[in-house]
Design an enzyme around this catalytic site. Structure first.
Site, short mmCIF file in Angstrom:
data_model
loop_
_atom_site.label_atom_id
_atom_site.label_comp_id
_atom_site.label_asym_id
_atom_site.label_seq_id
_atom_site.Cartn_x
_atom_site.Cartn_y
_atom_site.Cartn_z
N ARG A 110 11.55 -5.90 5.15
CA ARG A 110 11.39 -4.46 4.83
C ARG A 110 12.41 -3.60 5.60
O ARG A 110 12.70 -3.84 6.76
CB ARG A 110 9.98 -4.00 5.20
CG ARG A 110 9.82 -2.49 5.05
CD ARG A 110 8.39 -2.03 5.10
NE ARG A 110 7.67 -2.52 6.25
CZ ARG A 110 6.36 -2.41 6.40
NH1 ARG A 110 5.63 -1.84 5.47
NH2 ARG A 110 5.78 -2.88 7.48
N ARG A 136 -9.82 1.00 8.63
CA ARG A 136 -9.35 -0.35 8.93
C ARG A 136 -10.34 -1.14 9.77
O ARG A 136 -10.06 -2.28 10.14
CB ARG A 136 -8.11 -0.21 9.78
CG ARG A 136 -6.86 -0.63 9.12
CD ARG A 136 -5.80 -0.19 10.09
NE ARG A 136 -4.71 -1.08 10.06
CZ ARG A 136 -3.57 -0.76 9.45
NH1 ARG A 136 -3.43 0.36 8.83
NH2 ARG A 136 -2.58 -1.61 9.49
N LYS A 165 0.84 -1.22 0.00
CA LYS A 165 0.00 0.00 0.00
C LYS A 165 0.87 1.26 0.00
O LYS A 165 0.65 2.18 -0.79
CB LYS A 165 -0.92 0.03 1.24
CG LYS A 165 -1.87 -1.15 1.34
CD LYS A 165 -2.77 -1.06 2.55
CE LYS A 165 -2.03 -1.10 3.88
NZ LYS A 165 -1.35 -2.37 4.19
N ARG A 188 11.25 -1.70 11.07
CA ARG A 188 10.14 -1.28 11.94
C ARG A 188 9.97 -2.25 13.11
O ARG A 188 10.12 -3.46 12.95
CB ARG A 188 8.84 -1.23 11.13
CG ARG A 188 8.56 0.14 10.56
CD ARG A 188 7.43 0.18 9.58
NE ARG A 188 6.18 -0.43 10.01
CZ ARG A 188 5.05 -0.39 9.31
NH1 ARG A 188 5.02 0.24 8.15
NH2 ARG A 188 3.96 -0.97 9.74
N ARG A 242 -0.51 -9.16 13.15
CA ARG A 242 -1.10 -8.11 12.30
C ARG A 242 -1.96 -8.73 11.19
O ARG A 242 -3.00 -8.19 10.83
CB ARG A 242 0.00 -7.23 11.69
CG ARG A 242 0.61 -6.28 12.73
CD ARG A 242 1.94 -5.73 12.28
NE ARG A 242 1.88 -4.98 11.05
CZ ARG A 242 2.93 -4.76 10.26
NH1 ARG A 242 4.12 -5.22 10.59
NH2 ARG A 242 2.78 -4.08 9.17
P1 AP5 Z 1 4.83 -1.67 1.87
O1 AP5 Z 1 4.52 -0.83 0.68
O2 AP5 Z 1 5.57 -1.02 3.00
O3 AP5 Z 1 3.51 -2.40 2.38
P2 AP5 Z 1 2.22 -1.85 3.15
O4 AP5 Z 1 1.03 -2.52 2.56
O5 AP5 Z 1 2.23 -0.35 3.19
O6 AP5 Z 1 2.52 -2.48 4.57
P3 AP5 Z 1 2.38 -1.88 6.04
O7 AP5 Z 1 3.07 -2.86 6.94
O8 AP5 Z 1 2.89 -0.46 6.12
O9 AP5 Z 1 0.88 -1.90 6.25
P4 AP5 Z 1 0.14 -1.96 7.58
O10 AP5 Z 1 -1.21 -1.69 7.10
O11 AP5 Z 1 0.30 -3.14 8.42
O12 AP5 Z 1 0.91 -0.85 8.46
P5 AP5 Z 1 0.56 0.66 8.83
O13 AP5 Z 1 1.84 1.39 8.76
O14 AP5 Z 1 -0.61 1.14 8.08
O15 AP5 Z 1 5.65 -2.96 1.37
C1 AP5 Z 1 6.10 -3.93 2.29
C2 AP5 Z 1 7.44 -4.52 1.79
O16 AP5 Z 1 7.20 -5.24 0.58
C3 AP5 Z 1 8.51 -3.46 1.46
O17 AP5 Z 1 9.77 -3.95 1.80
C4 AP5 Z 1 8.36 -3.28 -0.08
O18 AP5 Z 1 9.61 -2.89 -0.66
C5 AP5 Z 1 7.97 -4.69 -0.51
N1 AP5 Z 1 7.09 -4.71 -1.68
C6 AP5 Z 1 6.03 -3.90 -1.95
N2 AP5 Z 1 5.44 -4.24 -3.11
C7 AP5 Z 1 6.16 -5.32 -3.58
C8 AP5 Z 1 6.03 -6.14 -4.73
N3 AP5 Z 1 5.07 -5.96 -5.65
N4 AP5 Z 1 6.91 -7.17 -4.90
C9 AP5 Z 1 7.90 -7.39 -3.97
N5 AP5 Z 1 8.08 -6.64 -2.86
C10 AP5 Z 1 7.19 -5.62 -2.66
O19 AP5 Z 1 0.10 0.49 10.35
C11 AP5 Z 1 0.99 0.13 11.37
C12 AP5 Z 1 0.23 0.06 12.69
O20 AP5 Z 1 -0.34 1.35 13.00
C13 AP5 Z 1 -0.97 -0.90 12.73
O21 AP5 Z 1 -0.59 -2.22 13.02
C14 AP5 Z 1 -1.82 -0.27 13.83
O22 AP5 Z 1 -1.32 -0.57 15.12
C15 AP5 Z 1 -1.63 1.22 13.60
N6 AP5 Z 1 -2.64 1.79 12.67
C16 AP5 Z 1 -2.40 2.39 11.47
N7 AP5 Z 1 -3.56 2.79 10.91
C17 AP5 Z 1 -4.55 2.45 11.77
C18 AP5 Z 1 -5.97 2.58 11.74
N8 AP5 Z 1 -6.60 3.16 10.70
N9 AP5 Z 1 -6.68 2.09 12.79
C19 AP5 Z 1 -6.05 1.52 13.85
N10 AP5 Z 1 -4.71 1.36 13.94
C20 AP5 Z 1 -3.97 1.82 12.91
#
Ligand code: AP5
Length: 214
Positions: free
Chosen positions: A128, A89, A15, A160, A171
């Site tokens: 990552r 979410r 994402k 992270r 997660r």
């Molecule tokens: P990346 O692009 O970083 O993936 P992502 O989908 O953004 O993953 P996240 O871990 O950031 O999502 P998340 O939803 O768990 O975390 P968030 O930060 O929102 O890619 C991942 C890896 O894969 C990278 O190394 C990249 O290079 C690689 N990659 C990407 N595409 C690829 C491809 N096509 N092929 C190969 N490799 C690839 O949330 C973190 C925490 O915050 C949550 O757990 C929660 O505690 C809190 N939080 C955030 N938002 C909320 C909410 N709305 N409500 C409640 N809690 C929340």
């Protein structure tokens, strides 16, 4: 024309990677709730103190905390539209967002779902690396083993706290239980949801998304 998008998908689906590219090419602001929360944790703000333990355990931060944060963001002047990454979410967050947009007479143009199998996600997330300075996202796959600096700004790369294998598994469970119902919520609105296979190359996925948005 103002454009407003949501990008949905499991942790590690790509994402953040895709949202940055789409925001750049469409000219909208990338709003990541995960980035906003990590920034608040790093600065030790009240919001960060409330969020930190939930994030480190791989759990969702309570809805009321997130809704306060996002409503502040969307109430500010965002002239060219946005792409929301990591929000909504839960069903409660999706319903609250619909009400907020209705109140402000803002239209949601598309919801992009990136779909990827769990076994790929664990590998992606544990590999990552993120730039501490500019937030650029990397992966150890295909990267020089000794690489420690960001290509874009020279900042230090770090892992992270919530990318440890056991936290990643938690997660993914949380996603299935609490976030997957949000997909059905948007699937009910005709033509709003576009779904792309997130297992291909980063550039192919961007092309598929851009095609779906046009
Ligand atoms: P990346 O692009 O970083 O993936 P992502 O989908 O953004 O993953 P996240 O871990 O950031 O999502 P998340 O939803 O768990 O975390 P968030 O930060 O929102 O890619 C991942 C890896 O894969 C990278 O190394 C990249 O290079 C690689 N990659 C990407 N595409 C690829 C491809 N096509 N092929 C190969 N490799 C690839 O949330 C973190 C925490 O915050 C949550 O757990 C929660 O505690 C809190 N939080 C955030 N938002 C909320 C909410 N709305 N409500 C409640 N809690 C929340």
């Amino acid at each position: 024309m103002v454009k407003n998008f949501i990008i949905l998908g499991p942790p590690g689906a790509g994402k953040g990677t895709q949202a940055v590219k789409i925001a750049d090419s469409v000219g909208v602001q990338h709003l990541s709730t995960g980035d906003l929360l990590r920034d608040a944790v790093a600065k030790g703000t009240e919001l960060g103190k409330k969020a930190k333990d939930f994030m480190n355990q791989g759990l969702l931060v309570p809805d009321e905390v997130i809704l306060g944060m996002i409503s502040d963001k969307l109430s500010g002047p965002i002239a060219f539209g946005w792409i929301l990454d990591g929000f909504p979410r839960t069903l409660e967050q999706a319903e609250a967002l619909s009400m907020l947009l209705k109140e402000k007479e803002i239209e949601l143009d598309k919801v992009i779902l990136i779909d990827v199998a769990s076994k790929i996600l664990v590998k992606r997330l544990t590999g990552r690396r993120v730039c501490a300075n500019c937030g650029a996202i990397y992966n150890v796959v295909g990267m020089d083993k000794n690489k420690q600096k960001c290509d874009k700004c020279g900042g230090n790369l770090f892992t992270r706290d919530d990318d440890k294998e056991e936290t990643v598994k938690r997660r993914l469970e949380v996603y299935i239980k609490q976030t997957a119902p949000v997909i059905d919520f948007y699937a009910k609105s005709n033509g709003l949801l576009i779904s792309v296979d997130g297992s291909g190359s980063i550039d192919d996925i961007t092309s598929e998304i851009m095609e779906g948005l046009s």
